[in-house]
Design an enzyme around this catalytic site. Structure first.
Site, short mmCIF file in Angstrom:
data_model
loop_
_atom_site.label_atom_id
_atom_site.label_comp_id
_atom_site.label_asym_id
_atom_site.label_seq_id
_atom_site.Cartn_x
_atom_site.Cartn_y
_atom_site.Cartn_z
N HIS A 21 -8.43 0.69 8.58
CA HIS A 21 -7.64 -0.30 9.33
C HIS A 21 -7.55 0.10 10.79
O HIS A 21 -6.71 0.93 11.18
CB HIS A 21 -6.25 -0.44 8.73
CG HIS A 21 -5.55 -1.69 9.16
ND1 HIS A 21 -5.41 -2.79 8.35
CD2 HIS A 21 -4.96 -2.04 10.33
CE1 HIS A 21 -4.77 -3.75 8.99
NE2 HIS A 21 -4.48 -3.31 10.21
N HIS A 23 -8.35 -1.64 15.05
CA HIS A 23 -8.62 -2.82 15.88
C HIS A 23 -9.32 -2.36 17.16
O HIS A 23 -9.22 -1.18 17.54
CB HIS A 23 -7.33 -3.53 16.27
CG HIS A 23 -6.39 -3.79 15.14
ND1 HIS A 23 -6.64 -4.73 14.16
CD2 HIS A 23 -5.20 -3.22 14.82
CE1 HIS A 23 -5.63 -4.74 13.30
NE2 HIS A 23 -4.75 -3.83 13.67
N TYR A 39 1.89 -11.07 21.11
CA TYR A 39 2.04 -9.86 21.93
C TYR A 39 0.74 -9.62 22.70
O TYR A 39 -0.29 -10.25 22.41
CB TYR A 39 2.37 -8.64 21.06
CG TYR A 39 1.23 -8.16 20.18
CD1 TYR A 39 0.46 -7.07 20.53
CD2 TYR A 39 0.91 -8.81 18.98
CE1 TYR A 39 -0.59 -6.62 19.74
CE2 TYR A 39 -0.13 -8.39 18.17
CZ TYR A 39 -0.87 -7.29 18.57
OH TYR A 39 -1.91 -6.87 17.77
N ARG A 115 -8.93 -11.71 6.64
CA ARG A 115 -7.51 -11.37 6.69
C ARG A 115 -6.65 -12.62 6.72
O ARG A 115 -6.92 -13.55 7.49
CB ARG A 115 -7.22 -10.53 7.94
CG ARG A 115 -5.83 -9.89 7.93
CD ARG A 115 -5.54 -9.18 9.23
NE ARG A 115 -4.45 -8.21 9.08
CZ ARG A 115 -3.78 -7.68 10.08
NH1 ARG A 115 -4.09 -8.02 11.33
NH2 ARG A 115 -2.82 -6.81 9.86
N ARG A 122 6.06 -14.53 10.21
CA ARG A 122 7.18 -14.34 9.29
C ARG A 122 7.21 -15.42 8.20
O ARG A 122 8.25 -15.99 7.87
CB ARG A 122 8.51 -14.33 10.05
CG ARG A 122 8.65 -13.17 11.01
CD ARG A 122 8.79 -11.86 10.25
NE ARG A 122 9.18 -10.75 11.14
CZ ARG A 122 8.33 -9.90 11.70
NH1 ARG A 122 7.02 -10.04 11.48
NH2 ARG A 122 8.74 -8.91 12.46
N TYR A 150 -1.56 -9.47 4.95
CA TYR A 150 -0.44 -8.80 5.61
C TYR A 150 0.78 -9.69 5.42
O TYR A 150 0.84 -10.82 5.93
CB TYR A 150 -0.74 -8.60 7.09
CG TYR A 150 0.31 -7.80 7.84
CD1 TYR A 150 1.16 -6.91 7.19
CD2 TYR A 150 0.43 -7.91 9.22
CE1 TYR A 150 2.12 -6.17 7.88
CE2 TYR A 150 1.37 -7.16 9.93
CZ TYR A 150 2.21 -6.29 9.25
OH TYR A 150 3.15 -5.56 9.94
N HIS A 174 -0.57 -2.09 4.93
CA HIS A 174 0.60 -1.33 5.34
C HIS A 174 1.63 -1.14 4.24
O HIS A 174 2.75 -1.66 4.28
CB HIS A 174 1.24 -1.99 6.56
CG HIS A 174 0.30 -2.23 7.71
ND1 HIS A 174 -0.77 -1.40 7.98
CD2 HIS A 174 0.26 -3.20 8.65
CE1 HIS A 174 -1.42 -1.86 9.05
NE2 HIS A 174 -0.83 -2.96 9.45
N ASP A 240 -4.41 2.16 11.65
CA ASP A 240 -3.87 1.08 12.47
C ASP A 240 -4.10 1.34 13.96
O ASP A 240 -3.41 0.80 14.82
CB ASP A 240 -2.39 0.85 12.20
CG ASP A 240 -1.88 -0.50 12.71
OD1 ASP A 240 -2.66 -1.46 12.72
OD2 ASP A 240 -0.70 -0.59 13.11
#
Length: 297
Positions: A21, A23, A39, A115, A122, A150, A174, A240
């Site tokens: 995992h 990026h 973000y 993914r 949320r 995720y 995670h 991550d």
């Protein structure tokens, strides 16, 4: 540009160890970020990732499409091209408009999964989530890919029946969204552990800083051991990198400083939490080789 801190594990990692995992965040002039992103990460180059992995002794890597690029997988594909098929595999993001020809092209480039990021918005509605998971699984099943999810632990528990029936492997990001503060005996965790025990889900023991409230992540030990003991053949590890921190900046367009992470320490913890050396090797080498098709499948 994000540069790797040279952290070397106290004990040598097994040959062909895989970070499942990571990026990359490349030059924004060539690889623009999504205007409606949640973000803004600092740049994190392919070269920096490779240098950092070389220092740790990690031979293989999975590049995961981050939310800030939306459906534009160009940066992830660039990393796959530059690192090459011996070293790298990818996890892309698609939608209902993605064509079969585009899927074939992603497959040829080294993508082995897609993914579904339910956490960034949320998402809490299990009906919407399961519908999306089913649509996605149906699209990628002919390619032999997996679906990476995720989501929060309660949502995954609510989707457990649907996940059990999907025609593809499922990978949960995670620690499957488990939080150390909630303890190891919640009904939601039991539902997810049942999926793992049955071989219906892999879990990435990744980014403990997203799940922990204690310095050094000491409160994650019970959860980690619970997952590993449940089914060591369904465990993966991921760093991550470069440890993005959504919400750390005042606005979505302001660059967020990444989490500060002692990754050599994280790997040492995982070695300690594994019941034996063979299990540690399985998590870092055998399981990702099988899932992502390293070593010539």
């Amino acid at each position: 540009m994000t540069t790797p801190s040279i952290q070397r594990p106290s004990s040598q990692l097994p040959p062909d160890a895989c970070d499942c995992h990571t990026h990359v965040f490349l030059d924004e002039r060539e690889f623009p970020l999504l205007p409606a992103r949640r973000y803004t990460p600092p740049p994190a180059s392919i070269e920096a990732l490779a240098q950092w992995h070389d220092a740790l002794g990690i031979a293989r890597v999975v590049i995961v499409q981050p939310s800030v690029y939306g459906l534009d997988n160009a940066a992830t594909l660039q990393a796959l091209r530059q690192l090459g098929p011996t070293r790298a595999r990818g996890v892309a993001v698609i939608d209902d408009a993605t064509t079969d020809a585009q899927l074939q092209s992603l497959d040829a480039a080294g993508v082995r999964g897609v993914r579904v990021n339910l956490e960034i918005d949320r998402e809490g509605d299990a009906r919407r989530a399961t519908a999306q998971l089913r649509r996605t699984a149906e699209r990628v099943a002919p390619l032999g890919w997996h679906v990476q999810v995720y989501a929060s632990l309660p949502l995954l528990a609510d989707c457990a029946a649907a996940i059990r029936e999907l025609p593809v492997p499922v990978v949960l990001d995670h620690y499957a969204g488990a939080q150390a503060v909630d303890g190891p005996d919640t009904p939601a965790l039991a539902a997810v552990l049942a999926l793992v025990e049955e071989g219906r889900a892999f879990v990435k023991l990744s980014a403990p800083y997203r799940c922990s409230t204690m310095p050094g992540h000491a409160d994650m030990e019970t959860l980690a051991r619970r997952f590993i003991d449940c089914n060591p053949e369904r465990m993966l590890w991921g760093s991550d990198w470069p440890h993005p921190q959504p919400g750390a900046a005042a606005s979505a367009t302001e660059v967020s400083a990444p989490h500060e992470v002692d990754n050599a320490g994280v790997l040492a913890q995982l070695r300690q939490w594994s019941p034996d050396a063979r299990t540690f090797d399985r998590i870092l080498v055998d399981n990702p080789a099988r899932l992502y098709g390293f070593g010539g499948d």
